[in-house]
Design a protein around this motif. Sequence first.
Motif, PDB file in Angstrom:
ATOM      1  N   UNK A 380       0.836  -1.204   0.000  1.00 32.75           N
ATOM      2  CA  UNK A 380       0.000   0.000   0.000  1.00 32.75           C
ATOM      3  C   UNK A 380       0.870   1.252   0.000  1.00 32.75           C
ATOM      4  N   UNK A 381       1.928   1.247   0.803  1.00 35.53           N
ATOM      5  CA  UNK A 381       2.814   2.409   0.884  1.00 35.53           C
ATOM      6  C   UNK A 381       3.499   2.678  -0.447  1.00 35.53           C
ATOM      7  N   UNK A 382       4.016   1.617  -1.081  1.00 39.47           N
ATOM      8  CA  UNK A 382       4.719   1.787  -2.348  1.00 39.47           C
ATOM      9  C   UNK A 382       3.770   2.282  -3.437  1.00 39.47           C
ATOM     10  N   UNK A 383       2.597   1.692  -3.504  1.00 36.70           N
ATOM     11  CA  UNK A 383       1.625   2.100  -4.510  1.00 36.70           C
ATOM     12  C   UNK A 383       1.222   3.559  -4.300  1.00 36.70           C
ATOM     13  N   UNK A 384       0.911   3.920  -3.081  1.00 33.22           N
ATOM     14  CA  UNK A 384       0.473   5.291  -2.791  1.00 33.22           C
ATOM     15  C   UNK A 384       1.594   6.298  -3.002  1.00 33.22           C
ATOM     16  N   UNK A 385       2.825   5.882  -2.759  1.00 32.65           N
ATOM     17  CA  UNK A 385       3.955   6.784  -2.996  1.00 32.65           C
ATOM     18  C   UNK A 385       3.985   7.232  -4.453  1.00 32.65           C
ATOM     19  N   UNK A 386       3.749   6.305  -5.349  1.00 30.39           N
ATOM     20  CA  UNK A 386       3.797   6.640  -6.770  1.00 30.39           C
ATOM     21  C   UNK A 386       2.478   7.256  -7.270  1.00 30.39           C
ATOM     22  N   UNK A 387       1.382   6.848  -6.675  1.00 29.62           N
ATOM     23  CA  UNK A 387       0.088   7.353  -7.143  1.00 29.62           C
ATOM     24  C   UNK A 387      -0.266   8.699  -6.525  1.00 29.62           C
ATOM     25  N   UNK A 388       0.078   8.885  -5.243  1.00 30.55           N
ATOM     26  CA  UNK A 388      -0.329  10.093  -4.526  1.00 30.55           C
ATOM     27  C   UNK A 388       0.842  10.892  -3.957  1.00 30.55           C
ATOM     28  N   UNK A 389       2.064  10.367  -4.118  1.00 34.80           N
ATOM     29  CA  UNK A 389       3.262  10.998  -3.560  1.00 34.80           C
ATOM     30  C   UNK A 389       3.205  11.081  -2.032  1.00 34.80           C
ATOM     31  N   UNK A 391       2.147   8.205   1.643  1.00 36.82           N
ATOM     32  CA  UNK A 391       2.036   6.797   2.044  1.00 36.82           C
ATOM     33  C   UNK A 391       0.599   6.287   2.135  1.00 36.82           C
ATOM     34  N   UNK A 392      -0.366   7.151   2.014  1.00 37.80           N
ATOM     35  CA  UNK A 392      -1.755   6.721   2.158  1.00 37.80           C
ATOM     36  C   UNK A 392      -2.578   7.220   0.977  1.00 37.80           C
ATOM     37  N   UNK A 393      -3.690   6.552   0.746  1.00 37.46           N
ATOM     38  CA  UNK A 393      -4.559   6.906  -0.383  1.00 37.46           C
ATOM     39  C   UNK A 393      -5.308   8.206  -0.107  1.00 37.46           C
ATOM     40  N   UNK A 394      -5.560   8.928  -1.160  1.00 39.57           N
ATOM     41  CA  UNK A 394      -6.322  10.171  -1.066  1.00 39.57           C
ATOM     42  C   UNK A 394      -7.776   9.844  -0.739  1.00 39.57           C
ATOM     43  N   UNK A 395      -8.431  10.754  -0.053  1.00 31.34           N
ATOM     44  CA  UNK A 395      -9.833  10.551   0.327  1.00 31.34           C
ATOM     45  C   UNK A 395     -10.674  10.245  -0.909  1.00 31.34           C
ATOM     46  N   UNK A 396     -11.477   9.199  -0.811  1.00 29.77           N
ATOM     47  CA  UNK A 396     -12.315   8.783  -1.913  1.00 29.77           C
ATOM     48  C   UNK A 396     -11.699   7.705  -2.785  1.00 29.77           C
ATOM     49  N   UNK A 397     -10.380   7.519  -2.649  1.00 33.22           N
ATOM     50  CA  UNK A 397      -9.666   6.538  -3.473  1.00 33.22           C
ATOM     51  C   UNK A 397      -9.281   5.283  -2.683  1.00 33.22           C
ATOM     52  N   UNK A 398      -9.688   5.212  -1.427  1.00 31.80           N
ATOM     53  CA  UNK A 398      -9.218   4.120  -0.571  1.00 31.80           C
ATOM     54  C   UNK A 398      -9.625   2.749  -1.111  1.00 31.80           C
ATOM     55  N   UNK A 399     -10.909   2.605  -1.476  1.00 32.00           N
ATOM     56  CA  UNK A 399     -11.392   1.280  -1.883  1.00 32.00           C
ATOM     57  C   UNK A 399     -10.774   0.828  -3.210  1.00 32.00           C
TER      58      UNK A 399
END
Length: 1189
Positions: A380-389, A391-399
């Motif tokens: 999750x951390x690696x994916x979010x690092x590249x997708x959102x810059x 460590x966590x997903x942006x609100x609304x994108x969690x699921x």
Amino acid sequence: MVVLSELSEASSSSSSTHGHRYDVFLSFRGLDTRNNFTAYLHKALMDSNVITFLDDEEIEIGGNLKPELESAIKASRASVIVLSKNYASSTWCLDELVLILEQLRTSKHIVIPIFYHVEPTHVRKQQSSFGDAMAKHRKMMEAETDGNKRSKWTQKIERWNKALTQVADLKGKDVRNRLEMEFIEEIVNDIYRRLQIPLRTSLPLLIGMGNSVNFITSWLKDASSHTTDILTILGMGGIGKTTLAKYVYLSHFHDFDTSSYIEDISRRCTDNFNGLLELQKQLCDDILKTSSVQLHDVSVYTSKIESALARKKVFLVLDDIDSLHQLDALLGNKGFHPGSKIIITTKDAWLTESCALFKKSIKPKHAKHLLRGLYDTASQNLFCFHAFMCNTAKAGYEEVSERYVKYCEGHPLALEVLGKSLHNRDLAYWEDGIKLLKKETGSPINNVLRMSFDSLTSKNNKELFKHIACFFVGMDKDVTETILNACEINTRSGITDLIDRCLLSIGRNNKLMMHQLLQEMGRFVVREESPDKPWKRSRLWGHESFKALKKKKGKGNLIGLSLDMQILEKEKLHESFELKTDALSNMDNLMLLQLNYLQISGSYDNFPEELRWLCMHGFPLKSIPSDLLMENLVALDMSYSNIESFNIFYRNPQRLESRQNLFGSYAKDKRFLGSLKILNLSFCEQLCSLGGFDQVPLLERLILTDCICLIDVCESIERCSALVLVDLSYCNKLEKLPRIIGMLNKVKTLLLEGCNLGKSGTEIIDIDSPKMFMANNIDINTITSSYTILEAIPSHSIFFSVSLPRSLVILALDNNNLSTESFPMDFSYLSMLKELYLDENPIVSLPCCVRTLPRLEKLSMENRNMLTSVEHPPHTLTYLNLSHSSDYKLLLHNVVFDPQMSPIEFLIDWKMLAPSSFEIQGLIKIQPLAGAEENVLCRLGWSNLDFLSGRRLTTYSRDRGYEESEIQMYYEFGIFSTIYEGEEIPNWITNRSMGPSISFTIPSSPNSLTGLNFCCVMTFGFVNERLGSVVDELLDLPMITINNITKNLTWIYHHYIERVSVGVDGKCLTLLSHWMFGMNEMEAGDHITITVREKPFRANLVTRKCGVGVVYDDGDTYEEQEKDDVLVYYKSWNYVIGGDLTGFQLTTGEYLLNKSRIMLPFYETILLKYDYFFGEDIRFKDKVVYFRA
């Protein structure tokens, strides 16, 4: 090695972060060394990313040091002083020297003196050329007529003389009799290490691979081997092998005299005709530190590499090796210099130990490290690092983020590629993307994985991979091999090759496992056979199978088809559908067919004759259709079906006719199953009878799990001479189960879970024992087979006796209501048995017969509510499971092993243990203190403990909750201890200290030291001010650290008891312990520090005071001590101080004594709670430790 300075250097890791512009200032005499030694040294430093100041001025202008030189010295972390013949003749050089030494005194500046063809004594005493130079300076002073200038000259000469003496007294290195290039290399490496030069090249991003980094770092620093160490990093494409290897290399290459990183070897060799030659040249240049002339013969280069590697300790990384030719060309076969470390990354586990180096009599020491992917949080951390810059997903994108992460299954490249592709995209784009993933064939992820498939040289192995990817992921390996062997696929070597190439793995219960991305890649390969017309492909599955069958498009090219309507229903990819069998009529070459939960109509005569595997879960009919062709069928799986009876066609018409009433009518030749090896009718809840086994001579596996209405199994089963596995689990209505079991003469795996064998007092017997013959008045001379034995046993006793086949290797008797008395005294006739499962039976103690099993390796006695003791299990065990999943508090009080027991994987839940008076031999022993032997207490130096009589203590653990008992004595790791309320420290502990620590030096004594007694008094660290009482009545027991500073030995003890209740009035708690030590651990003169430390995140404890006492022997001779030692039993345990604690040693060198290290041998999660003390990188030196009593 050059010693840079007699003072400790700064611990900074970067020039810039501490205000330094330069790493090194070079002080030299241009006349002597500018165009030779200093020039080479400067280049070597700059090439190694060491920022170095070198003054380009050839001619000195003026008498004073230039301001820029003074600034450069002050802005540098270290100075290298090249003391050459004419060094002292330069006033600038001497002024530089004075300022450099002043920096050494005031700012921890590092000084490296190099004696370049001069004697250190000449520098120290200003003799020879240094004396001549100083004499000239004195003449200049004497010739000065200006008084002020003369005074300044005098002061300068005094400072210069003092500086020359001081620099000569520093430990430096003499270049004489050395090759200058080697000498320069040593200097550069020393500077790199001592300055801890940060990488100018940024380290690759590494998330979730800390364990791997720590493992490899520990491996790199392990100098115990006197041979070359080779580490192979394995894993599928894109799993992070290159990133990990590069990270480790860039972090540690400066620790070695010589290093080289050769990246992307496979691609460079494939894309370039001379690629291997270029790689060899790069390796030679890196090792020799020169630019060599390009050679054009691989063997000549290999010889050159071998010669260079034999002379130097090297650190090499060879990234993405995919052939033996590459490995042999880059490593040769002559061996390396001792202490060298080689890291190889590859997708092929077979390669390393097949190279030329391993064909020598003295082989390198080889380790493997398999990368399996990231855990959920790291993914999750690696994916979010590249997708959102972040460590966590942006609100609304969690699921939707979770769905992407789940799709990637921990694959770092997939997480990175997908994350980057989704950066700054709206939610609708994300939702569309997840739907398209499985249809995309040209993605970078798929291209990387495809390289592994393309590297398979055998067509057989490529076909095998596609078969498994399309149909057999998650299936039993042996079953799959049987099916595919019948399809003329060589599975034995093929599966091994796929595993070696990280394209396949074997999971729990022998299941074939494949990463989802690899499985999709394999299916992509099949789709490429006909992208737009699926029915022209060799294999079909899922919705494309549904469409092909519905449109009746299947042709003769199709060899495998799978359709599971339940899966399609779950994915909402289908409409109401009834399969008409004529849709199969043109599939002449179809060998693999799975039709689960389908409504089928039409003649079964349309089924292809070449079928080898037929799987029809949820088959709706009550019997097998008479027109179904099964002559070539090897595996038939009709689990979860409505079948009521199953019989196999008999060629003998008379026998067939006699059974037609029972089993229904059948056509003549088409029902013969002469090729059948696997029959699976699991969960057929309507099935009541099974027969006709004499017509399946090749049957190997009969699986009838949960056929809860099965009553009759035909006795012809005895004629299945090839039968090796029978699963009758939960077939608890079988009327002749003991008789059936007795007929399975050659079965190796017998699964009888939940068969209620103990319901009516069933007894397990040896059918061939004389006792059995005598008990039933059977004439042994009349017996010709186990069948006739069973026939001879009276009907009233046969139900109560179960004879087990002597051929058994695996036996499961779980959940059969078997008591200890249900077992015979002797199981030795089961001489081949390796695995025995006795879970969920009311067994009180280990049955005696289990001890007689000569080859038993795996024993499971899980979830036994009545178990009280397990004594002397077979010493051949490698696995023992005593775990318990329910909340029921058990009363296991004794586990005893034989001394010759091999190391085992030992699983046990602490909630199984009695609240007091229990022992797991070799791990822990607990008994009431009042019941402890007086001579043992005396030997510990414990006396006058009568004040504890009658006291009780309430302890708490997550496993067992609250429990009250009398005061106990605990023993583990060579440490005796007891816990009691109050603050009394025994009067025989005289060395005391307020607070949580105490330091002392062990005094000398004519007697030998045998241990230390340590006592500490604790109370709560915080109080509820409003209530005036403690917040929590539970006090967490602390960790005790004993550090022998003299011997550099540290033990950290984590007590068996987690928490103790001391009441809401905040009473004190005292922990008294005795640590058994010997001469190797402690002796007179050693300086000792003992510290009490609260557990991380449990800062509710304050240690008021503590005390220590040294315990000595009675002065008896060694022989007398051995004879009369009442502690000899306790000392015999393996995991005690002075014993084998290697499995408990941390990478920091300390020993962490925690019971969980044994109970969780494969996991380092227990270390997470110690990060607070040791840092996040703390790990055990050994990855796995097995229990040994």
